[in-house]
Design a protein around this motif. Structure first.
Motif, PDB file in Angstrom:
ATOM      1  N   VAL A   1      49.178  39.478  44.066  1.00  0.00           N
ATOM      2  CA  VAL A   1      48.009  38.997  43.007  1.00  0.00           C
ATOM      3  C   VAL A   1      48.213  39.112  41.612  1.00  0.00           C
ATOM      4  O   VAL A   1      49.330  39.803  40.770  1.00  0.00           O
ATOM      5  CB  VAL A   1      46.943  40.218  42.808  1.00  0.00           C
ATOM      6  CG1 VAL A   1      46.420  39.935  44.030  1.00  0.00           C
ATOM      7  CG2 VAL A   1      47.302  41.965  43.182  1.00  0.00           C
TER       8      VAL A   1
ATOM      9  N   TYR B   1      40.247  36.353  50.419  1.00  0.00           N
ATOM     10  CA  TYR B   1      40.640  36.112  49.226  1.00  0.00           C
ATOM     11  C   TYR B   1      39.474  37.138  47.683  1.00  0.00           C
ATOM     12  O   TYR B   1      40.529  36.889  47.063  1.00  0.00           O
ATOM     13  CB  TYR B   1      41.200  34.571  48.553  1.00  0.00           C
ATOM     14  CG  TYR B   1      41.563  34.341  47.709  1.00  0.00           C
ATOM     15  CD1 TYR B   1      42.554  35.120  47.056  1.00  0.00           C
ATOM     16  CD2 TYR B   1      40.151  34.007  46.715  1.00  0.00           C
ATOM     17  CE1 TYR B   1      43.308  34.277  46.152  1.00  0.00           C
ATOM     18  CE2 TYR B   1      41.625  33.715  45.346  1.00  0.00           C
ATOM     19  CZ  TYR B   1      42.976  33.872  45.314  1.00  0.00           C
ATOM     20  OH  TYR B   1      42.510  33.350  43.732  1.00  0.00           O
ATOM     21  N   SER B   2      38.253  36.100  48.113  1.00  0.00           N
ATOM     22  CA  SER B   2      37.564  36.115  47.018  1.00  0.00           C
ATOM     23  C   SER B   2      36.947  37.596  46.757  1.00  0.00           C
ATOM     24  O   SER B   2      36.058  37.731  45.303  1.00  0.00           O
ATOM     25  CB  SER B   2      36.083  35.307  47.924  1.00  0.00           C
ATOM     26  OG  SER B   2      35.618  35.792  48.895  1.00  0.00           O
TER      27      SER B   2
ATOM     28  N   LYS C   1      39.118  41.135  44.617  1.00  0.00           N
ATOM     29  CA  LYS C   1      38.976  42.038  42.989  1.00  0.00           C
ATOM     30  C   LYS C   1      38.488  43.463  43.805  1.00  0.00           C
ATOM     31  O   LYS C   1      38.332  44.974  43.058  1.00  0.00           O
ATOM     32  CB  LYS C   1      38.251  41.988  42.064  1.00  0.00           C
ATOM     33  CG  LYS C   1      38.964  41.089  41.064  1.00  0.00           C
ATOM     34  CD  LYS C   1      38.423  40.020  40.273  1.00  0.00           C
ATOM     35  CE  LYS C   1      39.201  39.518  38.936  1.00  0.00           C
ATOM     36  NZ  LYS C   1      38.441  39.202  37.867  1.00  0.00           N
TER      37      LYS C   1
ATOM     38  N   VAL D   1      43.138  39.431  38.083  1.00  0.00           N
ATOM     39  CA  VAL D   1      42.681  40.241  39.031  1.00  0.00           C
ATOM     40  C   VAL D   1      42.626  41.697  39.817  1.00  0.00           C
ATOM     41  O   VAL D   1      41.798  42.540  38.886  1.00  0.00           O
ATOM     42  CB  VAL D   1      43.638  39.437  40.466  1.00  0.00           C
ATOM     43  CG1 VAL D   1      43.346  39.484  41.985  1.00  0.00           C
ATOM     44  CG2 VAL D   1      43.415  37.834  40.331  1.00  0.00           C
TER      45      VAL D   1
ATOM     46  N   TYR E   1      39.335  35.128  34.609  1.00  0.00           N
ATOM     47  CA  TYR E   1      38.960  35.355  35.522  1.00  0.00           C
ATOM     48  C   TYR E   1      40.452  35.171  36.771  1.00  0.00           C
ATOM     49  O   TYR E   1      40.552  36.614  37.650  1.00  0.00           O
ATOM     50  CB  TYR E   1      37.900  34.105  36.189  1.00  0.00           C
ATOM     51  CG  TYR E   1      37.534  35.010  38.189  1.00  0.00           C
ATOM     52  CD1 TYR E   1      36.351  35.861  37.587  1.00  0.00           C
ATOM     53  CD2 TYR E   1      38.605  34.091  38.629  1.00  0.00           C
ATOM     54  CE1 TYR E   1      36.670  36.063  39.383  1.00  0.00           C
ATOM     55  CE2 TYR E   1      37.485  33.790  39.782  1.00  0.00           C
ATOM     56  CZ  TYR E   1      36.419  35.752  40.004  1.00  0.00           C
ATOM     57  OH  TYR E   1      36.144  35.714  41.235  1.00  0.00           O
ATOM     58  N   ARG E   2      40.816  34.337  36.239  1.00  0.00           N
ATOM     59  CA  ARG E   2      42.043  34.112  37.689  1.00  0.00           C
ATOM     60  C   ARG E   2      43.202  35.184  36.810  1.00  0.00           C
ATOM     61  O   ARG E   2      44.229  35.145  38.175  1.00  0.00           O
ATOM     62  CB  ARG E   2      42.697  32.895  37.212  1.00  0.00           C
ATOM     63  CG  ARG E   2      41.998  31.720  37.654  1.00  0.00           C
ATOM     64  CD  ARG E   2      42.164  31.513  39.146  1.00  0.00           C
ATOM     65  NE  ARG E   2      41.494  30.298  39.686  1.00  0.00           N
ATOM     66  CZ  ARG E   2      41.221  30.048  40.623  1.00  0.00           C
ATOM     67  NH1 ARG E   2      41.866  30.882  41.758  1.00  0.00           N
ATOM     68  NH2 ARG E   2      39.996  29.755  41.108  1.00  0.00           N
TER      69      ARG E   2
END
Ligand SMILES: Nc1ncnc2c1ncn2[C@@H]1O[C@H](COP(=O)(O)OP(=O)(O)OP(=O)(O)O)[C@@H](O)[C@H]1O
Ligand SMILES: [Mg+2]
Length: 489
Positions: free
Chosen positions: A162, A83-84, A87, A303, A299-300
């Motif tokens: 996303v 997940y992290s 991007k 993506v 940031y959220r």
């Protein structure tokens, strides 16, 4: 037999694919755990598909992607990501990866579908499906590289869960793109719900987004579900997110982090699965820099960022858009003449596609019943530069008009006016082009008014005669009269 290369140093992942793919007899599976092993295996073999982890002990998935595509461009590449690192996986897609999958693999069925799709022979379906869908949803792509890349990326990420941030000047088609993404996603049979964060007061927006309990505030006579609840399985389009107040921004951040929210006047947590597509005509990174937008929220939301280029940077798309709007309004009845098409392509379109669509609607209205070919005469004057005027019509009646328009007086006046307006903006760093266009439209309006009044005065209000005097149709005269006092496009 399809040859598939799995690149991951995690034994569990290798075993998982070994099991998953062994169920299909026509797959031949190979494994590599490091960049070095990939080098060795591609030296002697070629593959139809590689499934590559982003993180490897001696290199990363993006490097492997480049090597694989260089050695064997036909090899499809799926990037695996946690997940992290979503991007980075999206960066890989920009660099040519065909898809990405998230670890752990929650939905095996979906994973199998992705693999099957990659290995399906590239008959038309693979290539035409997205284009057909764009057509169905009324999203014109055109041929510019910018729009092509944007479209490819948008289609690839549509099926992923996303969040997407769409940036672009006003009228560039942010909502059209958002709808296309929804239609191309697995959520297509669930609602697409849009809300304009700039158009409602803070309190109203809050109750709109999160809903409220009966009696939560004066006027809350009924329980009301919020959009996060209604769009839970679908897409929530947060338009003009840059206008959300600081307090709304905090609340949005909380929902995006926890996937939970509370109705106004309630303490109960409600879960939401809504996919967020946000749009903004301002640059949100800049807004963060100016302290107007929360960095953590950006940031959220961001993506995947899709930036729609302004129309002036993709003028080759203009004929496709013109045809689309003509067809939408009139079937295949009307066309644009060469000079009208050229005028449309010379113009800078500060209002982007929306302005273009308005100009076409106006031209269609004016041409209605008069002609099947829209010439530059049917376009607003702001679009037709003075050098295009002598070619505007071959009609003998117009010769007087053409002479007048290219007379030294008019040329001198236009020159002075141009110098004057450039002078006004000379000392400024940023030029407010929309304001300039607005001023130009006003000038056009003043000229219209002056001539229409003169003609009506001199013909004692006889519209037939006045329109003859102005060398326009009575319909055009009616149009000008209705437009009086309004903007012109
Ligand atoms: N690629 C496109 N294909 C077809 N129509 C388009 C396209 N882009 C924009 N349009 C049309 O232009 C108009 C404006 O589009 P849209 O509302 O999506 O723009 P926007 O970027 O959201 O604008 P704003 O910032 O003003 O909200 C609509 O009528 C839409 O149908
Ligand atoms: Mg919009």
């Amino acid at each position: 037999m399809a040859r598939i290369l799995i690149v991951d140093d995690d034994n569990e992942v290798q075993n998982f694919f070994s099991y998953l793919l062994s169920r299909k007899k026509d797959f031949h599976i190979f494994f590599a755990s490091t960049g070095e092993e990939v080098h060795t295996s591609i030296a002697s073999e070629s593959y139809q598909l590689a499934i590559v982890d982003l993180k490897l002990p001696d290199t990363n998935g993006i490097e492997i992607l480049k090597i694989l595509k260089q050695k064997n461009p036909a090899c499809k590449v799926i990037i695996m990501t946690g997940y992290s690192t979503v991007k980075s996986a999206l960066d890989a897609i920009r660099l040519g990866a065909d898809d990405y999958i998230e670890k752990p693999f929650d939905d095996i069925g979906e994973l199998e579908k992705t693999i099957d799709k990659m290995l399906a022979p590239e008959i038309n379906s693979e290539q035409d499906e997205p284009v057909d869908l764009a057509e169905q949803t009324g999203f014109v792509i055109g041929t510019s590289i910018g729009m092509r890349n944007l479209f490819t990326l948008a289609y690839k990420i549509a099926r992923k869960n996303v969040n997407v941030l769409i940036e672009g000047e006003t009228g560039t088609g942010k909502e059209v793109l958002a709808r296309f993404i929804h239609q191309a996603s697995l959520r297509l049979n669930h609602p697409f719900i849009g809300v304009n964060c700039g158009a409602l007061t803070e309190t109203l927006l809050e109750s709109e987004l999160f809903g409220h309990e009966k009696g939560a505030f004066t006027g809350a006579t009924q329980l009301r579900k919020g959009l996060f609840e209604i769009a839970s399985k679908g897409t929530l389009f947060l338009d003009e997110i840059g206008d959300a107040s600081p307090s709304i921004q905090v609340k949005l951040l909380r929902v995006l982090e926890t996937r939970e929210f509370m109705r106004v006047g309630s303490e109960k947590h409600i879960h939401t699965d809504a996919r967020i597509i946000a749009a903004s005509h301002i640059n949100l990174s800049e807004a963060v820099r100016l302290g107007k937008f929360r960095e953590d929220l950006l940031y959220r939301l961001d993506v995947v960022k899709l930036h729609i280029p302004p129309l002036r940077q993709r003028k080759e798309d203009i004929p496709y858009l013109i045809n689309h709007f003509l067809k939408r309004h009139t079937g295949n009845e009307l066309t644009f003449s060469q000079d009208a098409m050229e005028a449309m392509q010379r113009y800078e379109w500060p209002g982007n596609v929306r302005e273009l669509s308005n100009v076409i609607t106006r031209a269609i209205t004016l041409a209605d019943g008069e002609t099947k070919i829209i010439t530059a005469d049917y376009l607003p004057l702001s679009l037709t530069k003075s050098d295009a005027l002598p070619h505007r019509s071959s009609n003998a009646q117009n010769s007087e008009k053409i002479e007048l328009q290219s007379s030294p007086h008019l040329d001198q006046f236009l020159d002075d006016w141009k110098e004057n307006i450039i002078f006004q903006w000379n000392s400024k760093h940023i030029i407010d082009y929309p304001t300039i266009v607005e001023q130009t439209s006003k000038l056009e309006q003043v000229v219209h008014d002056a001539f229409v009044k003169k003609a009506l005065r001199e013909t004692f209000g006889n519209r037939q005669e006045a329109s003859r005097m102005l060398n326009i149709s009575p319909r055009t005269l009616r149009y000008l009269l209705n437009e009086k006092g309004k903007g012109h496009t």
